[in-house]
Design a protein around this motif. Structure first.
Motif, PDB file in Angstrom:
ATOM      1  N   SER A 167      18.656  37.395  30.967  1.00 35.88           N
ATOM      2  CA  SER A 167      17.861  37.690  29.864  1.00 35.88           C
ATOM      3  C   SER A 167      18.149  36.983  28.514  1.00 35.88           C
ATOM      4  O   SER A 167      17.352  37.184  27.458  1.00 35.88           O
ATOM      5  N   LEU A 168      19.055  36.068  28.663  1.00 36.39           N
ATOM      6  CA  LEU A 168      19.446  35.125  27.404  1.00 36.39           C
ATOM      7  C   LEU A 168      18.377  33.917  27.765  1.00 36.39           C
ATOM      8  O   LEU A 168      18.408  33.149  28.509  1.00 36.39           O
ATOM      9  N   SER A 169      18.000  33.394  26.095  1.00 41.02           N
ATOM     10  CA  SER A 169      17.312  32.196  26.252  1.00 41.02           C
ATOM     11  C   SER A 169      18.199  31.232  26.114  1.00 41.02           C
ATOM     12  O   SER A 169      19.410  31.240  25.782  1.00 41.02           O
ATOM     13  N   PHE A 170      17.853  29.877  26.458  1.00 39.78           N
ATOM     14  CA  PHE A 170      18.640  28.803  26.405  1.00 39.78           C
ATOM     15  C   PHE A 170      19.150  28.313  25.042  1.00 39.78           C
ATOM     16  O   PHE A 170      20.477  28.028  24.966  1.00 39.78           O
ATOM     17  N   THR A 171      18.421  28.647  24.106  1.00 42.12           N
ATOM     18  CA  THR A 171      18.510  28.233  22.768  1.00 42.12           C
ATOM     19  C   THR A 171      19.635  29.252  22.403  1.00 42.12           C
ATOM     20  O   THR A 171      20.601  29.005  21.782  1.00 42.12           O
ATOM     21  N   GLU A 172      19.774  30.564  22.753  1.00 42.89           N
ATOM     22  CA  GLU A 172      20.761  31.486  22.355  1.00 42.89           C
ATOM     23  C   GLU A 172      22.104  31.158  23.158  1.00 42.89           C
ATOM     24  O   GLU A 172      23.191  30.975  22.393  1.00 42.89           O
ATOM     25  N   PHE A 173      22.102  30.746  24.353  1.00 41.40           N
ATOM     26  CA  PHE A 173      23.261  30.326  25.050  1.00 41.40           C
ATOM     27  C   PHE A 173      23.706  29.123  24.443  1.00 41.40           C
ATOM     28  O   PHE A 173      25.103  29.072  24.303  1.00 41.40           O
ATOM     29  N   LEU A 174      22.785  27.961  24.255  1.00 45.40           N
ATOM     30  CA  LEU A 174      23.398  26.701  23.558  1.00 45.40           C
ATOM     31  C   LEU A 174      24.223  27.166  22.291  1.00 45.40           C
ATOM     32  O   LEU A 174      25.382  26.408  22.051  1.00 45.40           O
ATOM     33  N   GLU A 175      23.769  27.915  21.503  1.00 43.54           N
ATOM     34  CA  GLU A 175      24.628  28.435  20.360  1.00 43.54           C
ATOM     35  C   GLU A 175      25.791  28.635  20.865  1.00 43.54           C
ATOM     36  O   GLU A 175      27.087  28.442  19.762  1.00 43.54           O
ATOM     37  N   THR A 176      26.042  29.654  21.911  1.00 43.31           N
ATOM     38  CA  THR A 176      27.324  30.097  22.221  1.00 43.31           C
ATOM     39  C   THR A 176      28.172  28.850  22.528  1.00 43.31           C
ATOM     40  O   THR A 176      29.369  28.802  22.551  1.00 43.31           O
ATOM     41  N   LEU A 177      27.583  28.140  23.329  1.00 45.72           N
ATOM     42  CA  LEU A 177      28.284  26.651  23.710  1.00 45.72           C
ATOM     43  C   LEU A 177      28.927  25.988  22.537  1.00 45.72           C
ATOM     44  O   LEU A 177      30.109  25.652  22.590  1.00 45.72           O
ATOM     45  N   LYS A 178      27.900  25.871  21.538  1.00 46.08           N
ATOM     46  CA  LYS A 178      28.345  24.878  20.330  1.00 46.08           C
ATOM     47  C   LYS A 178      29.553  25.394  19.660  1.00 46.08           C
ATOM     48  O   LYS A 178      30.433  25.137  19.072  1.00 46.08           O
ATOM     49  N   ASP A 179      29.508  27.308  19.496  1.00 38.63           N
ATOM     50  CA  ASP A 179      30.534  27.788  18.778  1.00 38.63           C
ATOM     51  C   ASP A 179      31.735  27.677  19.803  1.00 38.63           C
ATOM     52  O   ASP A 179      32.980  27.645  19.138  1.00 38.63           O
ATOM     53  N   LYS A 180      31.816  27.690  20.868  1.00 34.44           N
ATOM     54  CA  LYS A 180      33.132  27.523  21.974  1.00 34.44           C
ATOM     55  C   LYS A 180      33.611  26.353  21.912  1.00 34.44           C
ATOM     56  O   LYS A 180      34.734  26.188  22.213  1.00 34.44           O
ATOM     57  N   TYR A 181      32.970  25.569  21.712  1.00 39.34           N
ATOM     58  CA  TYR A 181      33.251  23.923  22.052  1.00 39.34           C
ATOM     59  C   TYR A 181      32.962  22.998  20.643  1.00 39.34           C
ATOM     60  O   TYR A 181      32.243  22.172  20.621  1.00 39.34           O
ATOM     61  N   PRO A 182      33.590  23.477  19.267  1.00 40.72           N
ATOM     62  CA  PRO A 182      33.208  22.872  18.166  1.00 40.72           C
ATOM     63  C   PRO A 182      33.476  21.389  18.070  1.00 40.72           C
ATOM     64  O   PRO A 182      33.047  20.704  17.000  1.00 40.72           O
ATOM     65  N   ASN A 183      34.376  20.906  18.837  1.00 37.08           N
ATOM     66  CA  ASN A 183      34.761  19.524  18.748  1.00 37.08           C
ATOM     67  C   ASN A 183      33.966  18.682  19.915  1.00 37.08           C
ATOM     68  O   ASN A 183      34.489  17.466  19.989  1.00 37.08           O
ATOM     69  N   ILE A 184      33.020  19.232  20.340  1.00 39.55           N
ATOM     70  CA  ILE A 184      32.187  18.515  21.336  1.00 39.55           C
ATOM     71  C   ILE A 184      30.883  18.421  20.696  1.00 39.55           C
ATOM     72  O   ILE A 184      30.157  19.375  20.152  1.00 39.55           O
ATOM     73  N   GLY A 185      30.169  17.146  20.684  1.00 41.12           N
ATOM     74  CA  GLY A 185      28.958  17.150  20.068  1.00 41.12           C
ATOM     75  C   GLY A 185      28.031  17.372  21.396  1.00 41.12           C
ATOM     76  O   GLY A 185      27.790  16.728  22.551  1.00 41.12           O
ATOM     77  N   ILE A 186      27.040  18.670  21.397  1.00 40.78           N
ATOM     78  CA  ILE A 186      26.272  18.853  22.308  1.00 40.78           C
ATOM     79  C   ILE A 186      24.975  18.789  21.983  1.00 40.78           C
ATOM     80  O   ILE A 186      24.507  19.426  20.981  1.00 40.78           O
ATOM     81  N   THR A 187      24.275  17.844  22.767  1.00 39.98           N
ATOM     82  CA  THR A 187      22.932  17.699  22.360  1.00 39.98           C
ATOM     83  C   THR A 187      21.963  18.225  23.446  1.00 39.98           C
ATOM     84  O   THR A 187      22.479  18.294  24.719  1.00 39.98           O
TER      85      THR A 187
END
Length: 139
Positions: A25-45
């Motif tokens: 039930s999670l949108s990819f945009t919502e999930f992407l934000e959690t990834l970026k928060d979890k890996y702040p030292n990785i540039g995720i595009t």
């Protein structure tokens, strides 16, 4: 700093709305934000398209030095697109193929992948966590 490109294929823009029993039930945009928060030292595009040729263009643009890895969920094109498979073979950047659902527990046509033979690895069936596992493979 590592740079990772996530490329999503058709209908993945509907995550959170489409078949939540399979895709959650999670949108990819919502999930992407959690990834970026979890890996702040990785540039995720992130890039998403429902159009096969646009996905091939994105692979080619990301595939020669700009990124350390590509996480590719070609969705239904995984099973039908020789062109996407050829694009993965043609680029230098390693690609990890991911699928949210376990494609091997679904229809027979989903057991075939034109991406897998040229991918660094394949991760299926761990929900959105499949993307995080792919990112971890590049660390």
């Amino acid at each position: 700093m590592k740079n990772i490109m996530i490329i999503n294929g058709p209908n993945l823009n509907l995550l959170g709305k489409r078949e939540p029993g399979i895709y959650g039930s999670l949108s990819f945009t919502e999930f992407l934000e959690t990834l970026k928060d979890k890996y702040p030292n990785i540039g995720i595009t992130h890039y998403q398209s429902n159009v096969e040729g646009e996905l091939i263009n994105a692979l080619q643009e990301a595939g020669f030095g700009a990124y350390d890895g590509i996480v590719l969920n070609a969705a239904a094109y995984t099973h039908t697109s020789v062109g996407i498979g050829d694009a993965v073979a043609a680029i230098e950047t390693p690609v990890v193929e991911v699928h949210i659902s376990n494609t091997f527990s679904r229809e027979d046509f989903r057991h075939q992948s034109y991406v897998s033979p040229n991918a660094k690895g394949v991760i299926v069936g761990f929900g959105l966590q499949s993307y995080e596992l792919a990112i971890q493979s590049f660390l």
